[in-house]
Motif scaffolding. Structure first.
Motif, short mmCIF file in Angstrom:
data_model
loop_
_atom_site.label_atom_id
_atom_site.label_comp_id
_atom_site.label_asym_id
_atom_site.label_seq_id
_atom_site.Cartn_x
_atom_site.Cartn_y
_atom_site.Cartn_z
N GLU A 129 -7.02 8.30 -5.77
CA GLU A 129 -7.23 9.78 -5.39
C GLU A 129 -7.01 9.40 -3.40
N GLN A 155 -6.14 5.22 -13.44
CA GLN A 155 -5.74 4.84 -12.43
C GLN A 155 -4.91 3.20 -12.06
N LEU A 156 -4.72 2.86 -11.22
CA LEU A 156 -3.82 1.58 -11.26
C LEU A 156 -4.64 1.22 -10.01
N GLY A 157 -4.18 -0.35 -10.74
CA GLY A 157 -4.85 -1.29 -9.95
C GLY A 157 -4.30 -2.21 -8.88
N PHE A 158 -4.82 -2.81 -7.63
CA PHE A 158 -4.33 -3.83 -6.38
C PHE A 158 -2.65 -3.68 -7.47
N GLU A 216 -19.19 -2.36 -4.18
CA GLU A 216 -17.27 -2.38 -5.02
C GLU A 216 -17.33 -3.67 -5.33
N GLU A 221 -6.70 13.85 -8.73
CA GLU A 221 -6.53 12.46 -9.51
C GLU A 221 -5.39 11.75 -9.62
N GLY A 281 -12.08 -5.57 -3.27
CA GLY A 281 -12.16 -3.95 -2.43
C GLY A 281 -10.71 -3.75 -3.03
N HIS A 282 -9.78 -4.43 -3.76
CA HIS A 282 -8.65 -4.52 -4.00
C HIS A 282 -8.67 -2.67 -5.48
N GLN A 283 -9.02 -3.73 -6.14
CA GLN A 283 -9.61 -3.03 -7.16
C GLN A 283 -8.55 -3.29 -8.55
N LEU A 284 -8.99 -3.33 -9.28
CA LEU A 284 -8.11 -3.14 -10.65
C LEU A 284 -7.16 -1.83 -11.18
N GLY A 285 -7.06 -1.71 -12.49
CA GLY A 285 -6.47 -0.90 -12.52
C GLY A 285 -6.85 -0.63 -14.03
N MET A 309 -12.24 -2.57 1.74
CA MET A 309 -10.66 -1.95 2.11
C MET A 309 -10.82 -0.75 2.61
N TYR A 339 0.62 -1.15 0.00
CA TYR A 339 0.23 -0.03 0.02
C TYR A 339 0.84 1.73 -0.27
N ASP A 369 -4.89 -3.51 -16.11
CA ASP A 369 -5.91 -4.62 -16.11
C ASP A 369 -7.54 -4.65 -17.17
N GLN A 406 -8.49 3.71 1.01
CA GLN A 406 -7.89 2.50 -0.07
C GLN A 406 -9.03 2.38 -0.83
N GLU A 407 -10.33 2.51 -0.55
CA GLU A 407 -11.20 1.72 -1.60
C GLU A 407 -11.10 2.69 -2.41
N ARG A 408 -11.08 4.70 -2.91
CA ARG A 408 -10.12 4.72 -4.49
C ARG A 408 -8.61 5.67 -4.53
N PHE A 409 -8.42 5.11 -3.87
CA PHE A 409 -6.75 5.02 -3.70
C PHE A 409 -5.77 5.88 -4.75
#
Lengths: 370, 370, 370, 370
Positions: free
Chosen positions: C280, C317-320, D299, C299, D315-319, C258, C133, D322, C275-278
């Motif tokens: 931002e 946006q990036l992902g996990f 989510e 953003e 909740g970990h999110q894609l970018g 998250m 993270y 992905d 982290q739910e909207r990481f």
């Protein structure tokens, strides 16, 4: 000793009540130029009028609006009766020399609205149409920012007013569905149009797209009645300043309760707003530092006139009825000659004209000048 | 014909004004059991009192609160004077048989608050302490949902009340910084505590963490004065029902204007709320279908009592002053014997007790039973 | 011709897979100082290892991690096996002169983690613990803003890491519930602590509040097993720079997936993050103009290194898994001597030390120095 | 042993890189039906091609795309070159029997796109156009919910794709401003149109409103060049299923980075989505209990295929990258005959047709059938 202003209110429903709240709050919150006396309330039956009198604190009740508008002991007539009656009531009141406060839409037809505006101006009385969303300090801020150049030249606009209170096909036919009533564009789209011109200035051309989604509705007498008015009304817009945009009025937007939203894009910044959270204005400035730019959530506070009248601390938030109080205060100032009428019959006519032009454009399938 | 209730108000500042707004709105919005007469307003000087009288519409003004509380033509004394005076004023009013409405905190010391609560109960008068955030229909909804088991067993709680109005070291020393005034925990933390117990029930044990961030402030006379009270107050909580949680009160939280927030986690669902958007409640239910679960933004509407009193349409939103009107209406109902006192002196004492216990716990660096 | 780096991966579960994704993405996204060869993968059975080999593209599979860590044709050992095995595996790998990449928590006990950190430093190998993270460009931005003084002096901090994956009492007892495994504070609270120190600097004192919410869980063999570890872990914090704060780790927070959130308050500004909207970061600056202040939603974009490596356009946006790629790239740079280890075993030990100190503080009911 | 698929990539800029990321991630994340070999990369100069070869891991580099598309050792041609070249390259590749993957827009003119689609179908090769926003699991969820009747009958739609990357008048004239390039409607509006049809089905009639905001731009050679294409493109829409709606494409929307948004309103529910937070879908259901209704923030998680391929935890999110991996995996499945082509040249033609029809409608100022 302040001058007394004697109020005659016609109608005691949702809007009648909201007006009474507005007068009551305005009296405490603002330093008004006059003392408003709740003189007489009129409704269809004497029983209704009397109940409202007791509840709202008026001195007298009547079931005869004609005698009310003629009453020499009344200074201002406030009309919250159904739309179709606005014209007759207002003209009678104007003829009797009263100031007239009328709920929106001013009249179902622009031609009627024009007659009303002309009469008022000729008589020299002060008028007001109820567009209270414009009274929100955050809309005032938005307007001030645009006028002050904080957004640069305005390029694009998107406006909305969507709710879902007509989404259910079982919701009965009302005066709002009458062709004379104007449908969603007159009811909700009018707010979107008023806000658009409030912020960006005159609209010069429109292309309309009006749609009936629910073809017939219960007539309340066991039958059904065909709906000829629109449930969704859209328009492309051209503004005098060169900006272009769009608006939508929609009362079948399932889930939406108060989506009176806008976004304005300029060369130097942008604003985004939703009436769902109307104590906030979101502002993007290209002047912010690189890597630090973003839409900024400005919360309403005493910096945003007249919020401080209601509360000295920021973030505490105004409510819907407070907007009405601001509207009332502005109108009373206008009656006292302290400032121009905030949104008079001429302004109400303007909105009706826009609505009708969009509706005609939709029927014609072609752009129209306003 | 309704019974008349004659009001004597002490103090005409921010809170005095808010109370007047509350009475004015309550009268129009609710079907009150009595007619409130704005009888007398008292302030430190006659000039101040007279100005407030004119602005707010009271019949009489005075600079002598003692004569006001003794006046046989007054039924309710409403105290919005500085905290340190609450006790003396309230005890005098109670002694004269008046009902007493007092702004929070009830008294700087729990022992004083206890004396006040005892006196009121002994005299059989109706009392009220101003915790108007609890009057929000969405807080009522949250409480109802929790009580009704919609969240299952409550496991965890997080509460806040953060603002930034003391963030500037140049903000002068006031009565709020006086050890007798209690600092941020008494001022803002008290709201977080009231909400926590309103929703989850009695707190049984606490561990406090109170911090002074700004060591001294201007004394308003050209010098500086050492601050002994807290700017940030935190606490771990144990609830009687087995849940655990935490709260924070903070008046140096730069950028925050009204972060009176909470999150409640149960076995079957959760709630999240922010006073920054107080017409919304966010609800997560494990009962929603798989792949369709999420926090749901419930917008305030007529389903959430007493929202419908203010507006028949959902999503239009209440404002801060409307919460005060709800508080006033509840209190007047209690005076009329129609329902229990919503938040009486005993409840106010409870909050002071929690505040003091947390402060003591912080000094001791150890958990304390409440 | 780049140097080849031969990877031996132990474990092929969630985290093993994430690491493979990280290496694959890092290779394409970054200009790495070496070519990573997916040499050997180890798992408990040969069948599992072989399946993972085929899926992930490793050259060889084995069920004998001991032979893997001793293999002279391996340069880096990557450990994603259960926590209890980390120490033995890492020490063996270090003894064989390998660089070691280990998932968090480094070891259940701080004493074990210390042994590992000492061994690695003595052997001169490069180590990395997976706190991805922290690799988020928006966390980098937050740290840079704080370090650069954009927030002024830091006064208050609130950190969280809440999820609901253990909220169901039917979720079985796992190694995470073992006292040696550390409970929620080691599992999720560790992230909150790592972020707190990453942003605000060293924590010097803590007061812990660790709670077991679900007293026993199915043991997977038809019986139940008592849980002795925490489901919710809270702490009050003192930072070296004078700031105070709190964190919470919680894995029974129904509805949260998250909630790795933080808010930092300084004298000149504030930051809020979830982290739910990481992608931002919300930034409030007291330097903004009066009436225009508010939390600004920044953003993620190419201005925020190394976002631009993944995408040249902002807002995409990036992902996990991208965060893992950034972690991998940083570690490979460290192995090549191009920069310090981003989060080595010493840093992993630090987190374990904080976790244990909070747990001990909670048991003692008293503040402890770290 | 999986079949080998040999890739020839033309172009190594933003999109070329994104495609390589997509193939690399797809290989690890999915259980692909084939092994993709990065065979040859082509760019304008050999130096560029060679640099990209080394960076991306291709076996060979070339500056001759004609020889590449003819190379018998290549199975799939992936075109990320400027739009104006798509047709010639694709037709040559199809003629050589290759499968073709082409970035959007398929071709500046619908007539060209039709030629390409016809050729591909005649040759029996598998094609794909890059509309990767559609690959988002949350869009898949939205489509599934709509198709499954969870929203009831669809009544209204609002779609957007707004960014600000052309907001600066100093941004130079590029191929995107060429009349043959199509302007914003081809570039961004195409995404809004693709999403609209993906969710609600075929559009049958349109009314367009295309506007040039910045009349001329630097030509990159010291002069300026008149812009004839649109900067903002709006359209009213009629869908085959009876719904009506609107879309807007806008690349001068100051402050917007990725406002690819939609709202869909049905008789039983509604959805709202923003690509700014593309791991969320907001769902309103009229089936929720009275007083508990609201937009629910779902989510992304393993319930939403194929999220679970990337991460087992919600909740970990894609970018953004992905999404490209999902697009690649779908295309490879289609090549292997495991499922229909997700978005083939015929689908790409459809979008161009919509774009052109809207542009023509705008010029004509009249509705057009598609």
């Amino acid at each position: 000793m302040k001058k007394k202003l004697r109020l005659g209110l016609i109608g005691s429903g949702f809007m009648g009540k909201t007006h009474v709240f507005g007068f009551a709050a305005a009296e405490r919150v603002f330093d008004l130029p006059c003392d408003v006396e709740l003189a007489t309330i009129a409704d269809v039956t004497l029983a209704q009028a009397e109940a409202a009198r007791a509840a709202f604190g008026f001195a007298r009740a009547t079931d005869d609006w004609r005698s009310l508008v003629a009453d020499p002991d009344i200074d201002v007539i406030d009309i919250t009766a159904p739309n179709a009656l606005h014209k007759e009531m207002a003209l009678a009141a104007i003829a009797a020399g009263k100031h007239v406060y009328c709920e929106k839409p001013l009249a179902p037809l622009a031609s009627d609205a024009r007659e009303m505006a002309d009469a008022a101006e000729k008589a020299g009385v002060r008028t007001q149409v109820g567009f209270n969303y414009l009274c929100n300090p955050m809309l005032g801020l938005a307007r001030e920012m645009i006028a002050g150049g904080e957004l640069g030249d305005i390029r694009g606009y998107r406006g909305l007013h969507a709710e879902d209170y007509m989404a259910d096909p079982a919701a009965p036919f009302t005066f709002r569905h009458d062709p004379a009533g104007g449908g969603v564009l007159a009811d909700l789209g009018s707010h979107a149009l008023a806000t658009a011109e409030f912020l960006v200035g005159p609209i010069t051309r429109v292309m309309g797209d009006c749609v009936t989604v629910i073809a017939s509705r219960p007539d309340g007498k066991g039958g059904v009645r065909t709906v000829e008015t629109d449930d969704i009304g859209r328009a492309f817009l051209r503004f005098e300043n060169g900006a272009t945009g769009s608006i939508e009025g929609n009362w079948v937007a399932t889930g939406r309760k108060m989506q009176h939203d806008f976004e304005v894009y300029g060369t130097k910044g942008a604003l985004a707003f939703s009436q769902e959270r109307f104590n906030e204005l979101h502002f993007y400035s290209t002047g912010d530092a690189k890597g630090r730019q973003g839409f900024r959530r400005i919360e309403a506070g005493p910096d945003h006139v007249p919020y401080g009248r209601f509360c000295v601390a920021p973030g505490h938030q105004l409510g819907f009825n407070d907007l009405k109080a601001i509207e009332v205060a502005g109108y009373l100032d206008a009656i006292a000659g302290l400032r121009p009428e905030p949104f008079n019959f001429r302004a109400g006519l303007r909105i009706q004209t826009l609505v009708e032009t969009i509706q005609t454009s939709s029927r014609n399938g072609a752009w129209l000048a306003v």
